[in-house]
Motif scaffolding. Structure first.
Motif, short mmCIF file in Angstrom:
data_model
loop_
_atom_site.label_atom_id
_atom_site.label_comp_id
_atom_site.label_asym_id
_atom_site.label_seq_id
_atom_site.Cartn_x
_atom_site.Cartn_y
_atom_site.Cartn_z
N VAL A 46 6.41 -10.20 -15.55
CA VAL A 46 5.21 -10.13 -15.19
C VAL A 46 5.01 -8.76 -14.76
CG1 VAL A 46 4.19 -12.09 -14.37
CG2 VAL A 46 5.40 -10.86 -12.51
N ARG A 47 3.81 -7.57 -14.65
CA ARG A 47 4.09 -6.17 -13.52
C ARG A 47 3.99 -6.32 -12.49
NH1 ARG A 47 -1.23 -3.79 -15.97
NH2 ARG A 47 -2.63 -4.85 -14.67
N GLU A 48 4.41 -6.35 -11.74
CA GLU A 48 4.59 -5.48 -10.49
C GLU A 48 4.33 -4.08 -9.97
OE1 GLU A 48 9.09 -6.53 -9.93
OE2 GLU A 48 9.52 -4.65 -10.93
N PHE A 49 4.24 -4.34 -8.51
CA PHE A 49 3.86 -3.30 -7.79
C PHE A 49 5.41 -2.34 -7.75
CE2 PHE A 49 2.10 -0.89 -4.28
CZ PHE A 49 3.25 -0.87 -2.90
N VAL A 50 5.20 -0.88 -7.48
CA VAL A 50 6.19 -0.43 -7.55
C VAL A 50 5.88 0.45 -5.91
CG1 VAL A 50 7.74 2.11 -8.30
CG2 VAL A 50 6.68 -0.47 -9.54
N SER A 51 4.98 1.08 -5.67
CA SER A 51 4.65 2.42 -4.90
C SER A 51 2.83 2.40 -4.70
CB SER A 51 5.12 3.24 -4.91
OG SER A 51 4.28 4.53 -5.93
N SER A 52 2.27 2.69 -3.21
CA SER A 52 1.40 3.24 -3.29
C SER A 52 0.89 4.67 -2.38
CB SER A 52 0.03 2.07 -3.06
OG SER A 52 0.59 1.80 -1.16
N ILE A 53 0.10 5.11 -2.52
CA ILE A 53 0.16 6.20 -1.03
C ILE A 53 -1.41 6.11 -0.96
CG2 ILE A 53 -0.89 7.14 -3.35
CD1 ILE A 53 1.17 9.65 -2.24
N ASN A 54 -1.46 6.58 0.67
CA ASN A 54 -2.64 6.93 1.14
C ASN A 54 -3.54 7.77 0.81
OD1 ASN A 54 -1.52 8.60 2.23
ND2 ASN A 54 -2.48 8.22 4.29
N TRP A 55 -4.99 8.12 1.41
CA TRP A 55 -6.19 9.41 0.52
C TRP A 55 -5.15 10.63 0.72
CZ3 TRP A 55 -7.85 13.79 2.72
CH2 TRP A 55 -7.62 13.82 4.50
N ASN A 56 -3.96 10.71 1.65
CA ASN A 56 -3.87 12.29 1.12
C ASN A 56 -1.99 12.45 1.82
OD1 ASN A 56 -2.41 11.82 3.37
ND2 ASN A 56 -3.18 13.09 5.20
N GLY A 57 -1.35 12.11 1.18
CA GLY A 57 -0.40 11.42 0.89
C GLY A 57 1.19 11.49 2.29
N GLY A 58 -0.09 11.50 3.48
CA GLY A 58 0.92 11.19 4.76
C GLY A 58 1.25 9.54 5.04
N ALA A 59 1.64 8.65 3.81
CA ALA A 59 2.26 7.46 4.04
C ALA A 59 2.00 6.73 2.64
CB ALA A 59 1.66 6.25 5.09
N THR A 60 3.20 5.97 2.39
CA THR A 60 3.46 5.54 1.52
C THR A 60 4.16 4.08 1.78
OG1 THR A 60 5.48 6.40 1.43
CG2 THR A 60 3.55 8.00 -0.08
N ASP A 61 3.65 3.68 0.67
CA ASP A 61 4.49 1.72 0.55
C ASP A 61 5.64 1.88 -0.48
OD1 ASP A 61 3.06 -1.29 0.46
OD2 ASP A 61 4.96 -1.04 1.28
N TYR A 62 6.50 1.04 -0.87
CA TYR A 62 7.11 0.61 -1.00
C TYR A 62 7.70 -0.17 -1.31
CZ TYR A 62 7.71 5.63 -1.50
OH TYR A 62 7.36 7.34 -1.50
N ALA A 63 7.95 -0.95 -3.11
CA ALA A 63 8.70 -2.36 -2.94
C ALA A 63 10.24 -2.17 -2.34
CB ALA A 63 8.51 -2.53 -4.49
N ASP A 64 10.61 -3.41 -1.99
CA ASP A 64 12.07 -3.32 -1.84
C ASP A 64 13.32 -3.25 -2.83
OD1 ASP A 64 11.11 -6.17 0.46
OD2 ASP A 64 11.27 -3.72 0.60
N SER A 65 12.59 -3.45 -4.41
CA SER A 65 13.42 -2.96 -5.06
C SER A 65 13.62 -1.03 -5.81
CB SER A 65 13.57 -3.79 -5.98
OG SER A 65 12.18 -2.71 -6.65
N VAL A 66 12.75 -0.63 -4.91
CA VAL A 66 12.68 0.84 -5.31
C VAL A 66 12.98 1.63 -3.89
CG1 VAL A 66 11.61 0.24 -7.10
CG2 VAL A 66 10.28 1.77 -4.71
#
Length: 123
Positions: free
Chosen positions: A44-64
């Motif tokens: 299934v498709r899985e989340f890798v990363s996301s980023i907030n509006w100005n690039g000041g915060a990011t979230d990542y999957a544990d695997s990456v």
């Protein structure tokens, strides 16, 4: 509506690096939440990363985490995924995504998707 056009990807040996780019059409959604997902064959498709509006915060999957870096350029309405220390298990079709919301921590409500780009990591 927004169109997301992806570039980058390809074939690389384990330990190598690749950079993905995702350009959004026009100026709409330039500060909206954006993310990268991936789908490996038979999975299934899985989340890798996301980023907030100005690039000041990011979230990542544990695997990456610690290997991938997501960034954005709001002037160019573009996001990037720098992938380092690639592993064979990173092989997948990668998709960028965005949504009307700016809530970059919610992962399951992305509405607009890029066309996908293949990343293949050989052992």
């Amino acid at each position: 509506q927004v169109e997301l056009v992806q570039s980058g990807g390809g074939l690389v040996q384990a330990g190598g690096s690749l950079r993905l780019t995702c350009a959004a059409s026009g100026r709409a959604f330039s500060t909206n939440a954006k993310a990268w997902f991936r789908q490996a064959p038979g999975k299934v498709r899985e989340f890798v990363s996301s980023i907030n509006w100005n690039g000041g915060a990011t979230d990542y999957a544990d695997s990456v985490k610690g290997r991938f870096i997501m960034s954005r350029d709001n002037v160019k309405n573009t996001v990037f995924l720098q992938m380092n220390s690639l592993k064979p298990e990173d092989t997948a079709v990668y998709y960028c995504a965005t949504k009307k919301s700016m809530d970059w921590l919610i992962k399951d409500d992305y509405e607009y998707w890029g066309q996908g780009t293949q990343v293949t990591v050989s052992a």
